[in-house]
Scaffold this motif. Sequence first.
Motif, PDB file in Angstrom:
ATOM      1  N   SER A   1       4.741 -25.813  12.191  1.00  0.00           N
ATOM      2  CA  SER A   1       5.271 -24.224  12.570  1.00  0.00           C
ATOM      3  C   SER A   1       4.787 -23.184  11.585  1.00  0.00           C
ATOM      4  CB  SER A   1       6.860 -24.451  12.425  1.00  0.00           C
ATOM      5  OG  SER A   1       7.214 -24.379  11.134  1.00  0.00           O
ATOM      6  N   TYR A   2       4.144 -23.577  10.349  1.00  0.00           N
ATOM      7  CA  TYR A   2       3.776 -22.594   9.600  1.00  0.00           C
ATOM      8  C   TYR A   2       2.476 -21.896  10.268  1.00  0.00           C
ATOM      9  CZ  TYR A   2      -0.649 -24.563   8.062  1.00  0.00           C
ATOM     10  OH  TYR A   2      -1.937 -24.934   8.088  1.00  0.00           O
ATOM     11  N   ARG A   3       1.883 -22.555  11.407  1.00  0.00           N
ATOM     12  CA  ARG A   3       0.685 -22.079  11.673  1.00  0.00           C
ATOM     13  C   ARG A   3       0.550 -21.067  12.288  1.00  0.00           C
ATOM     14  NH1 ARG A   3      -3.509 -26.262  11.291  1.00  0.00           N
ATOM     15  NH2 ARG A   3      -2.409 -28.490  11.306  1.00  0.00           N
ATOM     16  N   ILE A   4       1.986 -20.168  12.631  1.00  0.00           N
ATOM     17  CA  ILE A   4       2.152 -19.109  13.321  1.00  0.00           C
ATOM     18  C   ILE A   4       1.442 -17.888  12.290  1.00  0.00           C
ATOM     19  CG2 ILE A   4       4.546 -18.359  12.400  1.00  0.00           C
ATOM     20  CD1 ILE A   4       4.773 -18.144  15.628  1.00  0.00           C
ATOM     21  N   ILE A   5       1.494 -18.324  11.154  1.00  0.00           N
ATOM     22  CA  ILE A   5       0.945 -17.201  10.124  1.00  0.00           C
ATOM     23  C   ILE A   5      -0.461 -16.775  10.370  1.00  0.00           C
ATOM     24  CG2 ILE A   5       2.548 -18.004   8.134  1.00  0.00           C
ATOM     25  CD1 ILE A   5      -0.436 -19.103   6.844  1.00  0.00           C
ATOM     26  N   PHE A   6      -1.218 -17.575  11.128  1.00  0.00           N
ATOM     27  CA  PHE A   6      -2.586 -17.117  11.525  1.00  0.00           C
ATOM     28  C   PHE A   6      -2.701 -15.856  12.320  1.00  0.00           C
ATOM     29  CE2 PHE A   6      -3.371 -21.549  10.307  1.00  0.00           C
ATOM     30  CZ  PHE A   6      -4.017 -21.262   9.161  1.00  0.00           C
ATOM     31  N   ILE A   7      -1.448 -15.589  12.814  1.00  0.00           N
ATOM     32  CA  ILE A   7      -1.367 -14.557  13.784  1.00  0.00           C
ATOM     33  C   ILE A   7      -0.194 -13.570  12.993  1.00  0.00           C
ATOM     34  CG2 ILE A   7       0.102 -15.454  15.350  1.00  0.00           C
ATOM     35  CD1 ILE A   7      -2.289 -12.631  16.132  1.00  0.00           C
ATOM     36  N   HIS A   8       0.745 -14.083  12.462  1.00  0.00           N
ATOM     37  CA  HIS A   8       1.679 -13.130  12.153  1.00  0.00           C
ATOM     38  C   HIS A   8       1.244 -12.588  10.907  1.00  0.00           C
ATOM     39  CE1 HIS A   8       5.766 -12.267  10.719  1.00  0.00           C
ATOM     40  NE2 HIS A   8       5.576 -12.758   9.331  1.00  0.00           N
ATOM     41  N   VAL A   9       0.666 -13.015   9.835  1.00  0.00           N
ATOM     42  CA  VAL A   9       0.372 -12.256   8.692  1.00  0.00           C
ATOM     43  C   VAL A   9      -0.746 -11.147   9.021  1.00  0.00           C
ATOM     44  CG1 VAL A   9      -0.653 -12.398   6.452  1.00  0.00           C
ATOM     45  CG2 VAL A   9       0.900 -14.171   7.357  1.00  0.00           C
ATOM     46  N   PRO A  10      -1.797 -11.303   9.766  1.00  0.00           N
ATOM     47  CA  PRO A  10      -2.692 -10.434  10.167  1.00  0.00           C
ATOM     48  C   PRO A  10      -2.077  -9.266  10.726  1.00  0.00           C
ATOM     49  CG  PRO A  10      -3.782 -12.424  10.475  1.00  0.00           C
ATOM     50  CD  PRO A  10      -2.387 -12.756  10.175  1.00  0.00           C
ATOM     51  N   ALA A  11      -1.087  -9.644  11.806  1.00  0.00           N
ATOM     52  CA  ALA A  11      -0.441  -8.572  12.361  1.00  0.00           C
ATOM     53  C   ALA A  11       0.237  -7.761  11.724  1.00  0.00           C
ATOM     54  CB  ALA A  11       0.394  -9.174  13.691  1.00  0.00           C
ATOM     55  N   ALA A  12       1.170  -8.259  10.541  1.00  0.00           N
ATOM     56  CA  ALA A  12       2.065  -7.368   9.963  1.00  0.00           C
ATOM     57  C   ALA A  12       0.957  -6.618   8.995  1.00  0.00           C
ATOM     58  CB  ALA A  12       2.817  -8.346   8.858  1.00  0.00           C
ATOM     59  N   TRP A  13      -0.094  -7.331   8.528  1.00  0.00           N
ATOM     60  CA  TRP A  13      -0.904  -6.140   7.485  1.00  0.00           C
ATOM     61  C   TRP A  13      -1.572  -5.267   8.469  1.00  0.00           C
ATOM     62  CZ3 TRP A  13      -4.856 -10.616   5.466  1.00  0.00           C
ATOM     63  CH2 TRP A  13      -4.201 -11.266   4.144  1.00  0.00           C
ATOM     64  N   MET A  14      -1.853  -5.498   9.690  1.00  0.00           N
ATOM     65  CA  MET A  14      -2.536  -4.448  10.495  1.00  0.00           C
ATOM     66  C   MET A  14      -1.515  -3.366  10.850  1.00  0.00           C
ATOM     67  SD  MET A  14      -5.642  -5.111  10.893  1.00  0.00           S
ATOM     68  CE  MET A  14      -5.895  -3.620  11.972  1.00  0.00           C
ATOM     69  N   SER A  15      -0.265  -3.740  11.202  1.00  0.00           N
ATOM     70  CA  SER A  15       0.824  -2.842  11.485  1.00  0.00           C
ATOM     71  C   SER A  15       1.009  -1.889  10.347  1.00  0.00           C
ATOM     72  CB  SER A  15       2.147  -3.540  11.745  1.00  0.00           C
ATOM     73  OG  SER A  15       2.703  -4.065  10.612  1.00  0.00           O
ATOM     74  N   MET A  16       1.085  -2.235   9.011  1.00  0.00           N
ATOM     75  CA  MET A  16       1.176  -1.272   7.868  1.00  0.00           C
ATOM     76  C   MET A  16      -0.185  -0.413   7.895  1.00  0.00           C
ATOM     77  SD  MET A  16       3.179  -3.477   5.242  1.00  0.00           S
ATOM     78  CE  MET A  16       3.251  -5.209   5.811  1.00  0.00           C
ATOM     79  N   PHE A  17      -1.254  -1.345   7.845  1.00  0.00           N
ATOM     80  CA  PHE A  17      -2.657  -0.516   7.539  1.00  0.00           C
ATOM     81  C   PHE A  17      -2.907   0.408   8.696  1.00  0.00           C
ATOM     82  CE2 PHE A  17      -7.338  -0.414   7.979  1.00  0.00           C
ATOM     83  CZ  PHE A  17      -7.336   0.032   6.791  1.00  0.00           C
ATOM     84  N   ILE A  18      -2.649   0.364   9.981  1.00  0.00           N
ATOM     85  CA  ILE A  18      -2.708   1.180  10.923  1.00  0.00           C
ATOM     86  C   ILE A  18      -2.077   2.574  10.713  1.00  0.00           C
ATOM     87  CG2 ILE A  18      -2.837   1.699  13.490  1.00  0.00           C
ATOM     88  CD1 ILE A  18      -3.796  -1.028  14.058  1.00  0.00           C
TER      89      ILE A  18
END
Lengths: 222, 250, 221
Positions: free
Chosen positions: B59-76
């Motif tokens: 179930s940890y494999r969701i980080i491959f989309i979760h973490v980049p999305a969270a980064w992008m949300s703040m970065f954008i």
Amino acid sequence: MLTDLLPAPNLLSATGLACRRGERRLFKGVAFSAPAGSLVLVGGRNGSGKTSLLRILVGLSSAVAGSVAWCGRPVATDPLAWAAQLFYLGHASALKDDLDAAENLELACSLAAEPCSRDARLAALARLGVAHRAGLPARLLSQGQRRRVALARLALTHRPLWVLDEPFVGLDAIAMAELGQLIETHLMRSGIVVLTTHQAVDLVVSRRIVVDLDAASLEAPA
Amino acid sequence: MATLTASRSRFFRYASPATFYPLAGRLWPWFAAVAAVLALAGLAIGLLIAPTDATQGDSYRIIFIHVPAAWMSMFIYLVMAFYAVLTFVFQTRLSAMMMRALAPTGAMFTFIALWTGALWGKPTWGAWWVWDARLTSELILLFLYLGFMALQSAIDDTRRADRAGALVALVGVVNVPIIYFSVKWWNTLHQGASVSLTRAPSMAREMLIGMLLMALACWMYSIAVALVRVRALIVERERDAAWLREAGEA
Amino acid sequence: MNALVAIMRFELLLAWRRKSALATTLGFFVIVASLFPLGLGADPQLLRLIGSGVVWVAALLATLLGLARLFAADHEDGTLEQLRLSCVPLPLAALAKIGAHWLVTAVPLCLAAPILGLQYGLSASAIGVLVASLVLGTPVLCLLGAMGAALTLGLRAGGVLVPVLVLPLEVPVLIMGAGSVEAHMNGLGAGPWLSLLAALLIVFVLATPWVVAFALRISSE
């Protein structure tokens, strides 16, 4: 106030003013130079940008291009000082419905830092023929009476430049004559008046400058 | 001095919609293609190569989309604030359009981060949603995006919409740290009710590579989408301009 | 300076002549806060736990109610133009208006809060902390709300936009305000939270008027 300005005689000048409302270009290349004692008449069809030009002159809106100068100095550098040189009356009369005529006048004068006595205010209202309505809340006044209360400010202000948007609209013949006289007196004291109007008004003025926005328009006439 | 003015004028040349429109049209397919390749590589590593986690299973494999999305949300959001500054300082219309073009993508990544977080939370924490400090801040970030977009769409006059939106983006970016810390303190005050995140276990190298590839893919995707959207905005706003009619696009 | 006093004075006078609008805000505050027990049940233990939060959320919504139209009337009747051309710098004029608004809408809320606190079974000292937090926090709510009102000036969707824009930014105030009462009730002491609120208040009083003035210029160009 006026005496402070004596060294540099009043001079309002505009160069290359261009205006854009939303995606629509209204006018460009509007220029004039109005020395002390001139009446500047801004003309043009409906929607040609007369109000926009007045707002640009007083600093409420910014122009796409061009600049406004007072006594040779650009006004944009110190908006607060520029505002202290002029009296502006827009389409809306800036009256508070819940204040009576005298109170409205008092509020307007204090905002402009031109304090005046209650007697002076009543005299100004009398001059425009609304003294008997001084104690009525503004919401009970008719359109014409509201306009007269707003115009009573002219009898109290000492500002050298008046910028008036359609000041004659909604006035009866007596009030129009009274307003005409106020303007003529101001011009004689080497003030400057900029106004827009649709009516033909005969004012006795030594210097009349006509700014025709249709000529500066960017759209083909309809 | 001369070179400085030269580079300035060059910079402003690209800030003009007439120059940027064809440039963006040429560039966005490349960004989209790179995004697709990186995403495929990232997913391959993340889903096929990276080892199963000892404690969390697959179930940890969701980080491959979760973490980049969270980064992008703040970065954008930060990038939007940067464009907001440009809007005020240089009065460039293009920067305001970029800000506007980025907002929906930022909101989308915020939503993805929240959604995938919930999907991960259910097997790990036993609840779809916990009022964790990070989740709550992310939720408020989504609200900030929504407020920005709602204001932009409510204003018809483009100049006012640009400037008002830029002001909202700046006010938001100043407030984000205040919000984040207050939510964190709120979390410690209510310790009993929340689940604290356990320290991230030391990550396998494959996991890290997969995550970075996915982050880059998200980055490229954001640029591509923003360019496409900004082209649409330019067409909408400059439909009367001669250069656009010459280009035969309007 | 005189002009600033005049703005404040006439703002209070106008509010006095529209007393019913102020009573409505207060009524809204009391009604919203009174709805929660009806929805959640009257368990005294539960009510004591949620009391401070409920009063704070109600205060948040009640201040927004009146603020959405803070500049609308001035915009419509032309007073805003005169304010922009007055001898008072616009940020100060905005601050005077916001201050007057706080006096007539938020101060009654602070005064009514103890009654609601009693409804929720808060102790006397907790009620004291609640009122103190409201006194420190509501000015920040008014400042943020004024910013929303200035940004949405004259927009058709203005009424619903202001909460969407402003509520996320008001989260820290809510957390600190309700947190101070809760910390007090947990025996942790409300001091740090109230200090944080006070710090927030100072920062916002110094910074927000400029933002509000800028937003007013953007909206009324």
